[in-house]
Design a protein around this motif. Structure first.
Motif, PDB file in Angstrom:
ATOM      1  N   ASP A  68       0.853  -1.173   0.000  1.00 27.91           N
ATOM      2  CA  ASP A  68       0.000   0.000   0.000  1.00 27.91           C
ATOM      3  C   ASP A  68       0.893   1.228   0.000  1.00 27.91           C
ATOM      4  N   GLY A  69       0.775   2.068  -1.009  1.00 27.07           N
ATOM      5  CA  GLY A  69       1.585   3.282  -1.081  1.00 27.07           C
ATOM      6  C   GLY A  69       2.734   3.149  -2.066  1.00 27.07           C
ATOM      7  N   ASP A  70       3.492   4.245  -2.208  1.00 29.37           N
ATOM      8  CA  ASP A  70       4.553   4.274  -3.210  1.00 29.37           C
ATOM      9  C   ASP A  70       5.953   4.471  -2.621  1.00 29.37           C
ATOM     10  N   SER A  71       6.106   4.305  -1.304  1.00 29.60           N
ATOM     11  CA  SER A  71       7.403   4.578  -0.697  1.00 29.60           C
ATOM     12  C   SER A  71       8.490   3.600  -1.124  1.00 29.60           C
ATOM     13  N   MET A  72       8.119   2.412  -1.587  1.00 29.19           N
ATOM     14  CA  MET A  72       9.126   1.437  -2.016  1.00 29.19           C
ATOM     15  C   MET A  72       9.240   1.328  -3.541  1.00 29.19           C
ATOM     16  N   ALA A  73       8.579   2.246  -4.275  1.00 23.86           N
ATOM     17  CA  ALA A  73       8.675   2.244  -5.736  1.00 23.86           C
ATOM     18  C   ALA A  73      10.101   2.629  -6.122  1.00 23.86           C
ATOM     19  N   ASP A  74      10.646   2.099  -7.048  1.00 24.04           N
ATOM     20  CA  ASP A  74      10.252   1.215  -8.122  1.00 24.04           C
ATOM     21  C   ASP A  74      10.452  -0.265  -7.790  1.00 24.04           C
ATOM     22  N   THR A  75      10.971  -0.584  -6.612  1.00 29.62           N
ATOM     23  CA  THR A  75      11.181  -1.979  -6.237  1.00 29.62           C
ATOM     24  C   THR A  75       9.859  -2.693  -6.006  1.00 29.62           C
ATOM     25  N   ILE A  76       9.000  -2.092  -5.185  1.00 29.67           N
ATOM     26  CA  ILE A  76       7.681  -2.642  -4.880  1.00 29.67           C
ATOM     27  C   ILE A  76       6.668  -1.528  -5.074  1.00 29.67           C
ATOM     28  N   GLY A  77       5.706  -1.753  -5.948  1.00 32.06           N
ATOM     29  CA  GLY A  77       4.711  -0.734  -6.264  1.00 32.06           C
ATOM     30  C   GLY A  77       3.425  -0.901  -5.480  1.00 32.06           C
ATOM     31  N   HIS A  78       2.628   0.144  -5.469  1.00 29.62           N
ATOM     32  CA  HIS A  78       1.314   0.111  -4.830  1.00 29.62           C
ATOM     33  C   HIS A  78       0.486  -1.010  -5.463  1.00 29.62           C
ATOM     34  N   GLY A  79      -0.065  -1.882  -4.643  1.00 24.28           N
ATOM     35  CA  GLY A  79      -0.888  -2.981  -5.131  1.00 24.28           C
ATOM     36  C   GLY A  79      -0.122  -4.246  -5.456  1.00 24.28           C
ATOM     37  N   ASP A  80       1.207  -4.213  -5.402  1.00 19.19           N
ATOM     38  CA  ASP A  80       1.992  -5.423  -5.665  1.00 19.19           C
ATOM     39  C   ASP A  80       1.763  -6.463  -4.582  1.00 19.19           C
ATOM     40  N   LEU A  81       1.846  -7.731  -4.964  1.00 24.93           N
ATOM     41  CA  LEU A  81       1.821  -8.824  -4.000  1.00 24.93           C
ATOM     42  C   LEU A  81       3.225  -8.969  -3.421  1.00 24.93           C
ATOM     43  N   VAL A  82       3.292  -9.180  -2.121  1.00 26.91           N
ATOM     44  CA  VAL A  82       4.573  -9.301  -1.422  1.00 26.91           C
ATOM     45  C   VAL A  82       4.558 -10.612  -0.640  1.00 26.91           C
ATOM     46  N   LEU A  83       5.565 -11.451  -0.880  1.00 28.01           N
ATOM     47  CA  LEU A  83       5.712 -12.719  -0.169  1.00 28.01           C
ATOM     48  C   LEU A  83       6.590 -12.476   1.052  1.00 28.01           C
ATOM     49  N   LEU A  84       6.046 -12.799   2.211  1.00 33.48           N
ATOM     50  CA  LEU A  84       6.696 -12.514   3.480  1.00 33.48           C
ATOM     51  C   LEU A  84       7.061 -13.804   4.190  1.00 33.48           C
ATOM     52  N   ASP A  85       8.299 -13.885   4.695  1.00 33.49           N
ATOM     53  CA  ASP A  85       8.729 -15.007   5.525  1.00 33.49           C
ATOM     54  C   ASP A  85       8.582 -14.582   6.976  1.00 33.49           C
ATOM     55  N   ARG A  86       7.525 -15.055   7.631  1.00 34.13           N
ATOM     56  CA  ARG A  86       7.216 -14.634   9.002  1.00 34.13           C
ATOM     57  C   ARG A  86       8.052 -15.355  10.042  1.00 34.13           C
ATOM     58  N   SER A  87       8.896 -16.311   9.633  1.00 32.46           N
ATOM     59  CA  SER A  87       9.779 -16.951  10.612  1.00 32.46           C
ATOM     60  C   SER A  87      10.904 -16.004  11.017  1.00 32.46           C
ATOM     61  N   ILE A  88      11.114 -14.957  10.256  1.00 33.20           N
ATOM     62  CA  ILE A  88      12.164 -13.986  10.552  1.00 33.20           C
ATOM     63  C   ILE A  88      11.536 -12.840  11.348  1.00 33.20           C
ATOM     64  N   ASP A  89      11.900 -12.764  12.625  1.00 36.83           N
ATOM     65  CA  ASP A  89      11.311 -11.754  13.507  1.00 36.83           C
ATOM     66  C   ASP A  89      12.336 -10.748  14.032  1.00 36.83           C
ATOM     67  N   HIS A  90      13.500 -10.707  13.383  1.00 34.54           N
ATOM     68  CA  HIS A  90      14.532  -9.725  13.702  1.00 34.54           C
ATOM     69  C   HIS A  90      15.310  -9.441  12.417  1.00 34.54           C
ATOM     70  N   VAL A  91      16.036  -8.350  12.392  1.00 35.70           N
ATOM     71  CA  VAL A  91      16.780  -7.966  11.192  1.00 35.70           C
ATOM     72  C   VAL A  91      17.988  -8.877  11.061  1.00 35.70           C
ATOM     73  N   VAL A  92      18.046  -9.632   9.955  1.00 36.99           N
ATOM     74  CA  VAL A  92      19.164 -10.544   9.727  1.00 36.99           C
ATOM     75  C   VAL A  92      20.122 -10.027   8.666  1.00 36.99           C
ATOM     76  N   ASP A  93      19.663  -9.067   7.872  1.00 35.42           N
ATOM     77  CA  ASP A  93      20.513  -8.453   6.855  1.00 35.42           C
ATOM     78  C   ASP A  93      19.850  -7.146   6.435  1.00 35.42           C
ATOM     79  N   ASN A  94      20.482  -6.433   5.559  1.00 34.19           N
ATOM     80  CA  ASN A  94      19.934  -5.163   5.093  1.00 34.19           C
ATOM     81  C   ASN A  94      18.910  -5.422   3.995  1.00 34.19           C
ATOM     82  N   GLY A  95      17.815  -6.068   4.353  1.00 27.54           N
ATOM     83  CA  GLY A  95      16.778  -6.427   3.402  1.00 27.54           C
ATOM     84  C   GLY A  95      15.533  -5.583   3.590  1.00 27.54           C
ATOM     85  N   ILE A  96      14.455  -6.025   2.945  1.00 24.52           N
ATOM     86  CA  ILE A  96      13.163  -5.355   3.055  1.00 24.52           C
ATOM     87  C   ILE A  96      12.304  -6.169   4.017  1.00 24.52           C
TER      88      ILE A  96
END
Length: 153
Positions: A68-96
């Motif tokens: 929702d929104g355009d803050s991650m454009a052009d990588t992820i656009g408004h309305g894009d589907l995003v696959l999330l790995d919920r087993s990761i509950d802390h920052v493990v790398d400089n990812g999204i």
């Protein structure tokens, strides 16, 4: 279908595919929250189980959200589907990551500095990087790490 071979909706899921629930994402008063949709009409997106495992995502920890929104454009656009790995509950790398901070559910690139400061970055240059001081980091809730995103061209 492309290499990930996903399908949306439908009653039948082909062999070798696994259903991934789409999550309802909403901010609530106080703490934002991410909750799996419980109703029988909830959409699922099916991905090849083999492809998910190559990404390092266990199907039982995978969920889909809609950006929702355009803050991650052009990588992820408004309305894009995003696959999330919920087993990761802390920052493990400089990812999204999908995170909850200040009562808002956010989709941001996260960088942890050596001094304990956490940077929340948007890929869209119109948005400034937010800096979370080390004493505020316990208020940051990581809901999961983004492993894939896709949408219309």
């Amino acid at each position: 279908m492309s290499g990930n071979q996903s399908i949306i909706g439908g009653d039948q899921i082909p062999d070798g595919f696994v259903p991934i629930p789409r999550m309802e994402v909403r901010a609530s008063a106080g703490n934002g929250r991410v909750a799996i949709m419980n109703d029988a009409e909830a959409q699922v997106v099916a991905f090849k189980e083999e492809w998910l495992r190559r990404l390092g995502v266990s199907p039982r920890n995978a969920t889909i959200i809609v950006a929702d929104g355009d803050s991650m454009a052009d990588t992820i656009g408004h309305g894009d589907l995003v696959l999330l790995d919920r087993s990761i509950d802390h920052v493990v790398d400089n990812g999204i990551y999908v995170l909850v901070y200040g009562g808002m559910v956010l989709l941001k690139r996260v960088q942890v500095k050596r001094n304990g400061v956490v940077l929340l970055k948007s890929d869209n240059p119109r948005y400034e990087t937010e800096e979370i001081q080390s004493h505020e980091v316990p208020e940051l809730i990581i809901e999961g790490r983004v492993r894939w995103a896709g949408g219309a061209l």
